[in-house]
Motif scaffolding. Structure first.
Motif, PDB file in Angstrom:
ATOM      1  N   ILE A 256       0.798  -1.234  -0.017  1.00 49.48           N
ATOM      2  CA  ILE A 256       0.175  -0.158   0.000  1.00 49.48           C
ATOM      3  C   ILE A 256       0.729   1.135  -0.029  1.00 49.48           C
ATOM      4  O   ILE A 256       1.791   1.394   0.907  1.00 49.48           O
ATOM      5  CB  ILE A 256      -0.976   0.006   1.247  1.00 49.48           C
ATOM      6  N   VAL A 257       0.516   1.945  -1.099  1.00 51.61           N
ATOM      7  CA  VAL A 257       1.509   3.257  -1.089  1.00 51.61           C
ATOM      8  C   VAL A 257       0.377   4.483  -1.019  1.00 51.61           C
ATOM      9  O   VAL A 257      -0.437   4.585  -1.638  1.00 51.61           O
ATOM     10  CB  VAL A 257       2.332   3.606  -2.484  1.00 51.61           C
ATOM     11  N   HIS A 258       0.750   5.142   0.319  1.00 50.69           N
ATOM     12  CA  HIS A 258      -0.146   6.293   0.678  1.00 50.69           C
ATOM     13  C   HIS A 258       0.673   7.456   1.279  1.00 50.69           C
ATOM     14  O   HIS A 258       1.915   7.222   1.786  1.00 50.69           O
ATOM     15  CB  HIS A 258      -0.988   5.822   1.521  1.00 50.69           C
ATOM     16  N   ALA A 259       0.145   8.598   1.032  1.00 44.50           N
ATOM     17  CA  ALA A 259       0.791   9.867   1.327  1.00 44.50           C
ATOM     18  C   ALA A 259       0.169  10.574   2.534  1.00 44.50           C
ATOM     19  O   ALA A 259      -1.133  10.654   2.374  1.00 44.50           O
ATOM     20  CB  ALA A 259       1.028  10.811   0.184  1.00 44.50           C
ATOM     21  N   ALA A 260       0.670  10.839   3.502  1.00 40.59           N
ATOM     22  CA  ALA A 260       0.014  11.211   4.936  1.00 40.59           C
ATOM     23  C   ALA A 260      -0.690  12.641   4.382  1.00 40.59           C
ATOM     24  O   ALA A 260      -1.624  13.152   5.133  1.00 40.59           O
ATOM     25  CB  ALA A 260       0.954  11.543   6.022  1.00 40.59           C
ATOM     26  N   ASP A 261      -0.026  13.283   3.483  1.00 38.57           N
ATOM     27  CA  ASP A 261      -0.914  14.622   3.230  1.00 38.57           C
ATOM     28  C   ASP A 261      -1.938  14.358   1.931  1.00 38.57           C
ATOM     29  O   ASP A 261      -2.223  15.625   1.229  1.00 38.57           O
ATOM     30  CB  ASP A 261       0.455  15.757   2.728  1.00 38.57           C
ATOM     31  N   ASP A 262      -2.224  13.350   1.650  1.00 35.79           N
ATOM     32  CA  ASP A 262      -3.266  13.116   0.561  1.00 35.79           C
ATOM     33  C   ASP A 262      -4.478  14.076   0.938  1.00 35.79           C
ATOM     34  O   ASP A 262      -5.184  13.783   1.925  1.00 35.79           O
ATOM     35  CB  ASP A 262      -3.763  11.562   0.758  1.00 35.79           C
ATOM     36  N   PRO A 263      -4.821  14.803  -0.148  1.00 37.94           N
ATOM     37  CA  PRO A 263      -6.085  15.927   0.095  1.00 37.94           C
ATOM     38  C   PRO A 263      -7.401  15.135   0.069  1.00 37.94           C
ATOM     39  O   PRO A 263      -8.378  16.016   0.210  1.00 37.94           O
ATOM     40  CB  PRO A 263      -5.732  16.778  -0.984  1.00 37.94           C
ATOM     41  N   PHE A 264      -7.345  13.890  -0.439  1.00 39.28           N
ATOM     42  CA  PHE A 264      -8.672  13.143  -0.273  1.00 39.28           C
ATOM     43  C   PHE A 264      -8.909  12.353   0.960  1.00 39.28           C
ATOM     44  O   PHE A 264     -10.043  11.866   1.227  1.00 39.28           O
ATOM     45  CB  PHE A 264      -8.640  12.150  -1.359  1.00 39.28           C
ATOM     46  N   LEU A 265      -8.144  12.435   1.838  1.00 45.71           N
ATOM     47  CA  LEU A 265      -8.274  11.702   2.990  1.00 45.71           C
ATOM     48  C   LEU A 265      -7.438  12.280   4.156  1.00 45.71           C
ATOM     49  O   LEU A 265      -6.259  12.678   3.958  1.00 45.71           O
ATOM     50  CB  LEU A 265      -7.848  10.517   3.007  1.00 45.71           C
ATOM     51  N   ASN A 266      -8.214  12.347   5.411  1.00 48.44           N
ATOM     52  CA  ASN A 266      -7.214  12.882   6.385  1.00 48.44           C
ATOM     53  C   ASN A 266      -6.300  11.852   7.120  1.00 48.44           C
ATOM     54  O   ASN A 266      -6.575  10.884   7.084  1.00 48.44           O
ATOM     55  CB  ASN A 266      -8.380  13.388   7.735  1.00 48.44           C
ATOM     56  N   ARG A 267      -5.324  12.406   7.795  1.00 48.02           N
ATOM     57  CA  ARG A 267      -4.275  11.495   8.319  1.00 48.02           C
ATOM     58  C   ARG A 267      -4.732  10.552   9.335  1.00 48.02           C
ATOM     59  O   ARG A 267      -4.304   9.309   9.352  1.00 48.02           O
ATOM     60  CB  ARG A 267      -3.062  12.357   8.894  1.00 48.02           C
ATOM     61  N   ASN A 268      -5.629  10.930  10.069  1.00 48.36           N
ATOM     62  CA  ASN A 268      -6.065  10.159  11.283  1.00 48.36           C
ATOM     63  C   ASN A 268      -6.649   8.925  10.796  1.00 48.36           C
ATOM     64  O   ASN A 268      -7.478   7.948  11.727  1.00 48.36           O
ATOM     65  CB  ASN A 268      -6.991  11.083  12.253  1.00 48.36           C
ATOM     66  N   LEU A 283       3.527   1.571   2.829  1.00 46.46           N
ATOM     67  CA  LEU A 283       4.788   2.619   2.680  1.00 46.46           C
ATOM     68  C   LEU A 283       3.907   3.822   2.527  1.00 46.46           C
ATOM     69  O   LEU A 283       3.282   4.560   1.721  1.00 46.46           O
ATOM     70  CB  LEU A 283       5.382   2.441   1.169  1.00 46.46           C
ATOM     71  N   LEU A 284       4.092   4.514   3.655  1.00 40.79           N
ATOM     72  CA  LEU A 284       3.527   5.778   4.217  1.00 40.79           C
ATOM     73  C   LEU A 284       4.635   7.066   4.176  1.00 40.79           C
ATOM     74  O   LEU A 284       5.544   6.967   4.778  1.00 40.79           O
ATOM     75  CB  LEU A 284       2.976   5.670   5.632  1.00 40.79           C
ATOM     76  N   THR A 285       4.262   7.604   3.204  1.00 41.88           N
ATOM     77  CA  THR A 285       5.250   8.998   2.859  1.00 41.88           C
ATOM     78  C   THR A 285       4.325  10.152   3.558  1.00 41.88           C
ATOM     79  O   THR A 285       3.343  10.443   3.538  1.00 41.88           O
ATOM     80  CB  THR A 285       5.597   9.310   1.560  1.00 41.88           C
ATOM     81  N   GLU A 286       5.477  11.259   3.809  1.00 34.63           N
ATOM     82  CA  GLU A 286       4.759  12.317   4.552  1.00 34.63           C
ATOM     83  C   GLU A 286       4.203  13.178   3.277  1.00 34.63           C
ATOM     84  O   GLU A 286       3.413  13.958   3.661  1.00 34.63           O
ATOM     85  CB  GLU A 286       5.900  13.243   5.319  1.00 34.63           C
ATOM     86  N   GLN A 287       4.733  13.286   2.242  1.00 30.62           N
ATOM     87  CA  GLN A 287       4.236  14.117   1.279  1.00 30.62           C
ATOM     88  C   GLN A 287       4.028  12.945  -0.267  1.00 30.62           C
ATOM     89  O   GLN A 287       4.157  11.935  -0.174  1.00 30.62           O
ATOM     90  CB  GLN A 287       5.469  15.087   0.612  1.00 30.62           C
ATOM     91  N   GLY A 288       3.417  13.738  -1.272  1.00 31.10           N
ATOM     92  CA  GLY A 288       3.107  12.917  -2.407  1.00 31.10           C
ATOM     93  C   GLY A 288       1.669  13.356  -2.761  1.00 31.10           C
ATOM     94  O   GLY A 288       1.456  12.772  -3.984  1.00 31.10           O
ATOM     95  N   GLY A 289       0.639  13.701  -2.235  1.00 38.29           N
ATOM     96  CA  GLY A 289      -0.463  14.146  -2.397  1.00 38.29           C
ATOM     97  C   GLY A 289      -1.520  12.817  -2.850  1.00 38.29           C
ATOM     98  O   GLY A 289      -1.235  11.828  -2.378  1.00 38.29           O
TER      99      GLY A 289
END
Length: 320
Positions: A256-268, A283-289
């Motif tokens: 699973i590749v996901h960005a913590a700053d994804d504007p479609f979903l909150n981090r929590n 694989l959680l990145t801090e940035q990436g959209g």
């Protein structure tokens, strides 16, 4: 969880990363051959095949909401798979290949039956070829849900899920806030156009009054997605179709590749480590959209980190 993605400094923030793939599309489209697959219920879906096949493996590609084989993120992946000699087949959700599907129903984020049917048809045709899949956004949710539903009976060698809306109700809420409303507006415009065209072509009741009343994604799902697919309402659809509840039951090797700053979903709403079995890597990145993940030091010359990383992972797990 580990981070190996370094975002391009000149694409700061989640929105620049999210918009980049749509603004800077690949100059060359990967040649594709179309096949129409008839479904048991009388409907159809279209498959687009790449021609590359030096590697024995086969990759099933599942696009996101209102996507297709021509979506920028799909084309970037196909180019990367081509470099590994991997053949890909892009599965279009019903009505997403450029021609409206026959039935009044369409597709949704928890729609796993068609994925299962396509995967098993591929294995019937090519029993000696190892099969993996990659899904994006809505397609990623459906892929993970299917992997969880089928557990050890799943026919894949492995799967990759990118920018996952793990809890659909939370994704609908997020699209109602801040700049993310721009994405909601774009998606709703595409959905309205798709529904209007289909209903006119197939002779279904005029949907314009209902479309006008659906002012956000939750409203659209309440008036169209839910009733068309047997759900009571949008809340019932979101509760039954969200993949997060299925993650512990996944038995196949999964990334699973996901960005913590994804504007479609909150981090929590991002799953915690204890929710995932050992065979599932987040694989959680801090940035990436959202389906962005562009790297590169020279402005205007972004590297497709996401496509390259996913293609490498898929090639590795399809060996043998």
């Amino acid at each position: 969880m580990r981070q190996s993605f370094r975002p391009a400094w000149w694409l700061p923030g989640p929105h620049a990363q999210t918009v980049w793939p749509y603004v800077f599309r690949p100059l060359r489209s990967v040649p594709l051959q179309r096949e129409r697959l008839e479904l048991p219920d009388g409907d159809f879906i279209d498959l687009d095949w790449s021609t590359q096949s030096r590697h024995p493996g086969l990759v099933l590609v599942i696009h996101g909401l209102e996507g297709s084989s021509q979506s920028a993120y799909v084309q970037r992946l196909l180019r990367q798979l081509e470099r590994h000699g991997l053949q890909a087949v892009v599965m279009h959700f019903r009505g997403c290949s450029g021609e409206p599907n026959r039935l009044q129903r369409g597709y949704h984020a928890g729609d796993t039956a068609d994925i299962d049917y396509v995967a098993r048809q591929l294995l019937l045709r090519f029993p000696q070829r190892p099969l993996a899949a990659i899904g994006y956004s809505l397609g990623a949710n459906a892929l993970l849900k299917w992997l969880g539903e089928t557990g050890r009976a799943n026919p894949l060698r492995g799967g990759v899920a990118v920018s996952v809306p793990f809890e659909l109700h939370a994704a609908a809420d997020r699209l109602e806030t801040g700049f993310s409303r721009i994405y909601q507006h774009s998606l709703l415009r595409s959905l309205r156009r798709t529904v209007t065209r289909k209903h006119a072509l197939r002779g279904f009741p005029d949907p314009r009054a209902e479309l006008a009343a659906a002012r956000d994604m939750r409203g659209f799902d309440d008036r169209f997605t839910a009733p068309m697919h047997g759900f009571r309402d949008a809340n019932d659809y979101y509760a039954q179709s969200s993949c997060r509840q299925w993650l512990p039951k996944i038995a196949r090797k999964t990334l699973i590749v996901h960005a913590a700053d994804d504007p479609f979903l909150n981090r929590n709403v991002i799953p915690t480590a204890h929710e995932l079995p050992n065979n599932v890597e987040l694989l959680l990145t801090e940035q990436g959209g959202h389906v962005g993940f562009a790297s590169g030091r020279i402005p205007g010359l972004a590297r497709d980190w996401l496509g390259a990383y996913a293609a490498h992972w898929l090639a590795h797990h399809l060996k043998g």
